[in-house]
Write a protein that holds these residues in place. Structure first.
Motif, mmCIF file in Angstrom:
data_model
loop_
_atom_site.group_PDB
_atom_site.id
_atom_site.type_symbol
_atom_site.label_atom_id
_atom_site.label_comp_id
_atom_site.label_asym_id
_atom_site.label_seq_id
_atom_site.Cartn_x
_atom_site.Cartn_y
_atom_site.Cartn_z
ATOM 1 N N SER A 128 -3.862 5.630 4.095
ATOM 2 C CA SER A 128 -2.705 4.867 3.639
ATOM 3 C C SER A 128 -1.489 5.268 4.454
ATOM 4 C CB SER A 128 -2.445 5.099 2.146
ATOM 5 O OG SER A 128 -2.083 6.445 1.897
ATOM 6 N N VAL A 129 -0.498 4.371 4.494
ATOM 7 C CA VAL A 129 0.718 4.615 5.263
ATOM 8 C C VAL A 129 1.857 3.826 4.620
ATOM 9 C CG1 VAL A 129 0.357 2.693 6.879
ATOM 10 C CG2 VAL A 129 1.677 4.689 7.613
ATOM 11 N N LEU A 130 3.064 4.344 4.714
ATOM 12 C CA LEU A 130 4.236 3.651 4.192
ATOM 13 C C LEU A 130 4.870 2.799 5.287
ATOM 14 C CD1 LEU A 130 6.013 6.367 2.005
ATOM 15 C CD2 LEU A 130 4.668 4.415 1.225
ATOM 16 N N GLY A 131 5.260 1.584 4.926
ATOM 17 C CA GLY A 131 5.904 0.708 5.886
ATOM 18 C C GLY A 131 7.258 1.236 6.321
ATOM 19 N N THR A 132 7.617 0.965 7.556
ATOM 20 C CA THR A 132 8.899 1.411 8.116
ATOM 21 C C THR A 132 9.959 0.317 8.081
ATOM 22 O OG1 THR A 132 8.308 0.704 10.354
ATOM 23 C CG2 THR A 132 7.683 2.946 9.699
ATOM 24 N N GLY A 133 9.538 -0.909 7.784
ATOM 25 C CA GLY A 133 10.448 -2.042 7.876
ATOM 26 C C GLY A 133 10.393 -2.707 9.234
ATOM 27 N N GLY A 134 9.629 -2.141 10.165
ATOM 28 C CA GLY A 134 9.467 -2.710 11.500
ATOM 29 C C GLY A 134 8.036 -3.149 11.734
ATOM 30 N N ARG A 181 -6.911 -2.555 17.617
ATOM 31 C CA ARG A 181 -5.512 -2.400 17.247
ATOM 32 C C ARG A 181 -5.129 -3.523 16.288
ATOM 33 N NH1 ARG A 181 -4.446 -1.491 23.004
ATOM 34 N NH2 ARG A 181 -3.599 0.588 23.383
ATOM 35 N N ALA A 182 -4.636 -3.170 15.120
ATOM 36 C CA ALA A 182 -4.147 -4.169 14.163
ATOM 37 C C ALA A 182 -2.638 -4.018 14.029
ATOM 38 C CB ALA A 182 -4.827 -3.990 12.812
ATOM 39 N N THR A 183 -1.901 -5.118 14.204
ATOM 40 C CA THR A 183 -0.438 -5.097 14.190
ATOM 41 C C THR A 183 0.081 -6.006 13.090
ATOM 42 O OG1 THR A 183 -0.338 -4.646 16.567
ATOM 43 C CG2 THR A 183 1.624 -5.609 15.557
ATOM 44 N N TRP A 184 1.111 -5.523 12.371
ATOM 45 C CA TRP A 184 1.665 -6.328 11.281
ATOM 46 C C TRP A 184 3.148 -6.017 11.079
ATOM 47 C CZ3 TRP A 184 -0.480 -1.619 10.708
ATOM 48 C CH2 TRP A 184 0.040 -0.743 9.759
ATOM 49 N N PRO A 185 3.934 -6.995 10.611
ATOM 50 C CA PRO A 185 5.336 -6.740 10.248
ATOM 51 C C PRO A 185 5.386 -6.078 8.881
ATOM 52 C CG PRO A 185 4.809 -9.050 9.914
ATOM 53 C CD PRO A 185 3.587 -8.416 10.501
ATOM 54 N N SER A 186 5.905 -4.878 8.792
ATOM 55 C CA SER A 186 5.850 -4.110 7.547
ATOM 56 C C SER A 186 7.130 -4.263 6.727
ATOM 57 C CB SER A 186 5.613 -2.631 7.845
ATOM 58 O OG SER A 186 6.768 -2.034 8.413
ATOM 59 N N ILE A 187 7.013 -3.957 5.451
ATOM 60 C CA ILE A 187 8.155 -3.890 4.548
ATOM 61 C C ILE A 187 8.434 -2.415 4.268
ATOM 62 C CG2 ILE A 187 9.047 -4.521 2.269
ATOM 63 C CD1 ILE A 187 7.119 -6.896 2.322
ATOM 64 N N LYS A 188 9.683 -2.016 4.382
ATOM 65 C CA LYS A 188 10.037 -0.606 4.261
ATOM 66 C C LYS A 188 9.582 -0.038 2.927
ATOM 67 C CE LYS A 188 13.890 2.640 4.881
ATOM 68 N NZ LYS A 188 13.122 3.451 5.832
ATOM 69 N N ASP A 189 8.919 1.132 2.997
ATOM 70 C CA ASP A 189 8.467 1.934 1.855
ATOM 71 C C ASP A 189 7.375 1.270 1.030
ATOM 72 O OD1 ASP A 189 10.214 4.008 2.491
ATOM 73 O OD2 ASP A 189 11.849 3.157 1.309
ATOM 74 N N VAL A 190 6.830 0.149 1.487
ATOM 75 C CA VAL A 190 5.663 -0.445 0.836
ATOM 76 C C VAL A 190 4.409 0.241 1.366
ATOM 77 C CG1 VAL A 190 4.232 -2.531 0.696
ATOM 78 C CG2 VAL A 190 6.705 -2.663 0.339
ATOM 79 N N GLU A 191 3.465 0.561 0.476
ATOM 80 C CA GLU A 191 2.253 1.264 0.885
ATOM 81 C C GLU A 191 1.205 0.281 1.393
ATOM 82 O OE1 GLU A 191 0.282 5.031 -0.940
ATOM 83 O OE2 GLU A 191 -0.582 3.305 -1.967
ATOM 84 N N TYR A 192 0.630 0.609 2.543
ATOM 85 C CA TYR A 192 -0.453 -0.179 3.126
ATOM 86 C C TYR A 192 -1.712 0.689 3.209
ATOM 87 C CZ TYR A 192 3.266 -3.399 4.446
ATOM 88 O OH TYR A 192 4.322 -4.261 4.410
ATOM 89 N N THR A 193 -2.856 0.040 3.046
ATOM 90 C CA THR A 193 -4.138 0.736 3.115
ATOM 91 C C THR A 193 -4.849 0.316 4.395
ATOM 92 O OG1 THR A 193 -4.311 0.767 0.708
ATOM 93 C CG2 THR A 193 -6.330 1.159 1.946
#
Length: 526
Positions: free
Chosen positions: A301-307, A359-371
């Motif tokens: 799991s990882v937290l989104g950075t907003g970028g 490589r998987a790339t996605w636009p993240s939302i800050k502090d949202v958890e991704y699996t």
């Protein structure tokens, strides 16, 4: 008693605080109560005060040949495992002296192979030098760390030894020994984190520092080549990833490293894992055509950075045909496909280590958890090396850029600077700054005139505009200048102050795409 030194010039420069939001080195792991780095037994050995303010410790003529170059990256961490910001670091080592032999440069000379630098807000530093020569024992590099204003009472004086060059008669502490990595261009790279016996700033995630519980297994953080377990020289105390063969056992919150065109030889924090023995993901629906139901899996799991973020197995430690899938959702029974990739050869940035890595790339939302799910094509299983990166399309994740660097960027998925807030007009020249997608770099002033350019080779495929901001990048009000080219590459020069932080914004003009960026020192032609 330490020799008194004159730091008036340095302290005056430090009045302008270096506020780089991005550390120079990559993430560091630390266990609470980690002992301080072993102190030198001969703290004044070959020490000379008042060395030049620089982090490139010999001539550019010598460093222009990559085979001469050794890059040392690291952090200064406190006894609470958090970074100690803006410390003064003095460095010295033995090397060739104008054809007169190999020794330490003396007082009255040009003080070659010596320098003073300042760590950034995250305690990070980068030093570019040559490999030390053997002089009275093993080749080594001396370090002296102190707080501004307390240079006569150093926090630490120590040496860094190279595992490959240890003399049998010398037995340094494990905290002083490093491993050197050979890079593709012939240069060499190592990491040296120093622990001092004072509390740090308390910053962790935004400085890429991870505190580990010594009793809880975690993913292996690997600052070396694939498949090698970290040794004591890395100051890394993690163990191999295991027991995460199903979603509910996902290892918590991987560290994120700045990417998006950071120098190719930047030391990267990666995670070593395996899908062997993992469960198949029968409960996971097909994610953009990448279905994990038939092969063993490994979960993180990882937290989104907003970028824009990228999860990648494109590292030497990946030994099988991988697939990478990223999910959102509040638990493992309600996962929503966000992004996936099967084989990096199908992406814009194919992997030169293994074209079957992904490589998987996605636009993240800050502090949202991704699996993140790693699995193999068909029923394949094996070992992998994983990284999670955030693109430097946000000033908060500006990638470090040093004189001599050549980096690549792609604005295709980048954000528009200051979208919906602030001003976007550069006071100098009235050039529009924030109207197109762009990427950010941070540059530390040298006191010289510097040049940034996308006019270097065929790697620049789009028209670009360049802007330089001083000290802050909250909005365009700190812009000191720029250049706008509508039909090709761009070049911009500016005079820098020593140790002042500058921010470089490279944006597209009409269409988004790839470019190459260089930073060089302007040499006066006599």
């Amino acid at each position: 008693m330490m020799k008194p030194r004159c730091f008036a010039t340095l302290l005056a420069v430090l009045a302008i605080v270096w506020t780089s939001p991005n550390n120079v080195t990559e993430a560091a792991t630390c266990i609470l109560d980690t002992p301080s780095t072993a102190a030198s037994e001969n703290p004044e050995l070959f020490y000379v005060p008042n060395a030049p303010l620089r982090n490139r410790l010999t001539s550019e003529e010598v460093l222009s040949d990559p085979e001469n170059v050794l890059v040392i990256e690291g952090k200064v961490l406190g006894n609470d495992c958090t970074p100690v910001p803006n410390v003064i670091i003095e460095v010295w080592y033995a090397g060739p002296q104008d054809g007169q032999g190999n020794f330490y440069s003396p007082v009255g000379s040009d003080l070659d192979h010596r320098g003073i630098l300042v760590a950034d807000d995250c305690g990070s530093f980068t030093i570019t030098q040559t490999y030390p020569v053997q002089y009275l024992g093993s080749p080594l590099v001396h370090f002296r760390v102190s707080l501004p204003g307390d240079e006569d009472e150093p926090l630490l004086i120590t040496e860094m030894y190279f595992e490959e060059s240890l003399v049998a008669a010398q037995q340094p502490d494990y905290s002083q020994i490093v491993e050197v990595l050979n890079q593709d261009d012939g240069s060499r790279l190592t990491q040296f984190n120093m622990h001092v016996d004072i509390p740090g700033s308390g910053r962790l995630a935004d400085c890429d520092v991870v505190i580990l519980d010594e009793d809880v297994p975690a993913a292996t953080t690997n600052p070396s080549v694939a498949g090698e377990q970290p040794g004591p020289d890395t100051n890394t105390h993690a163990t191999s990833a295991s027991g995460n063969g199903n979603c509910n056992a996902a290892h918590g919150h991987l560290p994120v490293m700045a990417a998006g065109g950071a120098p190719q030889n930047t030391l990267a924090l990666t995670t070593i894992g395996t899908t062997v023995g993992g469960e198949t993901a029968q409960h996971v629906d097909t994610c953009n055509g990448s279905n994990g139901a038939r092969s063993p899996t490994s979960w993180f799991s990882v937290l989104g950075t907003g970028g824009v973020m990228t999860a990648s197995t494109c590292w030497p430690g990946t030994d099988f045909d991988t697939k990478v899938s990223v999910f959102g959702g509040w638990n493992c029974t309600s996962l929503t496909c966000v992004a996936s990739n099967d084989d990096s050869s199908t992406s814009k940035t194919p992997c030169h280590f293994n074209e079957l890595a992904s490589r998987a790339t996605w636009p993240s939302i800050k502090d949202v958890e991704y699996t993140i799910m790693i699995n193999g094509f068909g029923s394949r299983a094996g070992n992998f090396e994983l990284s999670v990166e955030t693109q430097n399309d946000n000033c908060d994740y500006a990638a470090p850029l040093a004189v001599g660097d050549r980096v690549h960027g792609d604005t295709t998925h980048a954000a528009v600077p200051w979208m919906g807030r602030g001003i976007n007009q550069c006071p100098n020249g009235g050039v529009l700054v924030g109207s197109n997608r762009g990427l950010w770099w941070s540059v530390l002033g040298t006191g010289k005139r510097l040049e940034i350019s996308t006019c270097n080779d065929e790697a620049t495929l789009v028209a670009t505009r360049l802007h330089v901001l001083e000290s802050s990048c909250e909005d365009a009000s700190t812009c000191i200048g720029g250049v706008y080219e509508t039909d090709g590459c761009a070049t911009f020069q500016w005079d820098t102050e020593p140790l002042v932080q500058y921010y470089v914004l490279v944006s597209s003009v009409v269409v988004e795409g790839r470019f190459a960026l260089t930073l060089s020192e302007v040499v006066d032609v006599v």
